[in-house]
Design a protein around this motif. Structure first.
Motif, short mmCIF file in Angstrom:
data_model
loop_
_atom_site.label_atom_id
_atom_site.label_comp_id
_atom_site.label_asym_id
_atom_site.label_seq_id
_atom_site.Cartn_x
_atom_site.Cartn_y
_atom_site.Cartn_z
N LYS A 1 23.96 5.56 3.21
CA LYS A 1 24.46 6.22 4.41
C LYS A 1 25.52 5.39 5.13
N SER B 1 27.30 6.76 10.55
CA SER B 1 26.32 6.52 9.48
C SER B 1 25.09 7.41 9.66
N GLY C 1 23.08 10.39 7.14
CA GLY C 1 21.72 9.93 6.86
C GLY C 1 21.12 10.53 5.61
N CYS D 1 22.34 10.66 2.87
CA CYS D 1 22.74 9.88 1.69
C CYS D 1 21.80 8.71 1.41
#
Length: 423
Positions: A208, A198, A202, A204
């Motif tokens: 994420k 995730s 990051g 996103c």
């Protein structure tokens, strides 16, 4: 099934029934049973295949200049391995364990895919077998299924490790008391211990975590497909793939066991994965099947495993590594498979590159790389130029190459486990 039977009998205080609660007892019993089944079933399978005249296409002296023509050797020996894995696991494993179910599904899925390829090549007499795109689809499919199940199943959880320092001297590792869904995986040689998918996603923002799971599923597909194909390429000499896979299975068994034991996980500073102890039972069956198969597959081979075995073996290794969050250790642990695949890619791409320049250039004498060590200079294509023409300086017998590859895999397996402390 026997596990549940004896756990039921335990409430009636039947002597010895409590032994089935111990993972060590069931694992070693699985190993022994797998060995016995492969030895017993293997002999009958070979006789049956010879009676039906279902054998590998004759291998001539151009492949092994030191040996003899291998004619009439049965293939599809992967069936021996599959039976030797599934029967002990079904008898001695906890069938409610999600990880064990995933491993069984992988064996059946990729075993069937490899069987189709062998059947088309050997029985239907079509040299190319199952089309490559169908193999890739099958490998990608099981990788996708495994990734999605690990994402969706409420039983696929871990206890993340936490490190704390006391007065800057002593480092204490503990685990969170609550099991959670996690996107973390172990990184070799890095003191930070884990990589979180995730965090990679990051960029996103608030999505994420969701994109991290997408990345995890994609990574699972890549791992399963790559290791499955690597094992398939490694299956080119008597005992080669079976021996390497048994060694890798031992290393994975150790990693699965320490991941399932909270004290060992704390000592090694890795994630604690409840339920992963059932993978030890499965891997003992896997190791037993590999060693038992070597009884007939060691040089000179009485049976070849074919794609029925090799595709399944690589898939099992890949899925197991993903389940215990150790997939980033595979380039080290499966270094032989990685180099075999890389040699083929280099050879193919180099040939295509120089072909556009109207030149016939090859990097190695032959690929996969194990064939490079037994190819005689007199057998090379005189119209081609070889970059590594004089490497190695002499040719080796098939059995010597196989044993040296085993030794290399033992070193890589030891290094894989050592990486957990090197950090």
């Amino acid at each position: 099934m026997l596990y549940y039977l004896f756990r039921f009998l335990e409430q009636y205080q039947i002597p010895g029934s409590h032994m089935w609660a111990y993972i060590s007892f069931r694992s070693l019993l699985t190993l022994i049973l797998s060995l016995l089944i492969s030895a017993w079933f293997g002999e009958r399978f070979i006789k049956y295949m010879k009676r039906r005249k279902i054998s590998e296409t004759a291998r001539d002296r151009s492949i092994d200049p030191f040996g003899v023509e291998k004619v009439g050797v049965p293939s599809m020996g992967g069936i021996i391995i599959i039976v030797s894995i599934l029967v002990p696991v079904l008898l001695l494993g906890r069938m409610r364990n999600i990880y064990l179910l995933l491993m069984i599904g992988t064996v059946i899925w990729l075993g069937f895919l490899g069987f189709l390829d062998d059947y088309i090549k050997i029985v239907r007499k079509k040299k190319d077998g199952l089309k490559g795109k169908y193999k890739i689809v099958g490998q990608v499919s099981i990788g996708l299924i495994v990734g999605l199940v690990l994402w969706a199943s409420p039983d696929a959880k871990i206890n993340e490790n936490i490190t704390t320092e006391r007065q800057g001297i002593e480092t204490v590792v503990t685990h969170k008391s609550e099991s959670v869904k996690s996107l973390k995986t172990t990184i070799p040689f890095v003191k930070g211990h884990n990589l979180d998918y995730s965090n990679i996603m990051g960029f996103c923002g608030k999505y994420k975590n969701a994109m991290g799971w997408v990345l995890f599923v994609v990574m699972t597909i890549l791992v399963v497909t790559a290791v499955s194909n690597g094992a398939n390429l490694n299956d080119g000499m008597d005992g080669m793939c079976a021996g390497n896979s048994a060694i890798i299975g031992v290393a994975l068994g150790i990693l699965a066991y320490v991941s399932s034991h909270i004290e060992y996980a704390s000592y090694l500073n890795i994630m604690y994965i409840p339920g992963s102890q059932e993978l030890v039972v499965f891997l003992c069956a896997f190791i037993g099947a590999m060693i038992g198969f070597l009884w007939y597959n060691a040089y000179p081979a009485q049976v070849f495993m074919g794609d029925t075995g090799s595709l399944m073996i690589g898939g099992v290794i890949g899925v197991c590594a993903v389940i215990i969050h150790k997939e980033l250790l595979l380039p080290i642990l499966c270094g032989i498979f990685f180099v075999e695949s890389l040699s083929v890619i280099i050879q193919t791409q180099a040939f295509k590159y120089y072909k556009r320049k109207n030149q016939r250039v090859r990097v190695f004498r032959a690929t996969p790389i194990h064939d490079n060590f037994r190819k005689l200079n007199s057998q090379l294509d005189e119209t081609s130029r070889y970059i590594f023409y004089n490497w190695p300086h002499r040719q080796f017998h098939e059995s010597k190459i196989t044993v040296r590859f085993w030794i290399t895999t033992i070193i890589l397996a030891a290094l894989t486990i050592i990486t957990l402390k090197i950090r």
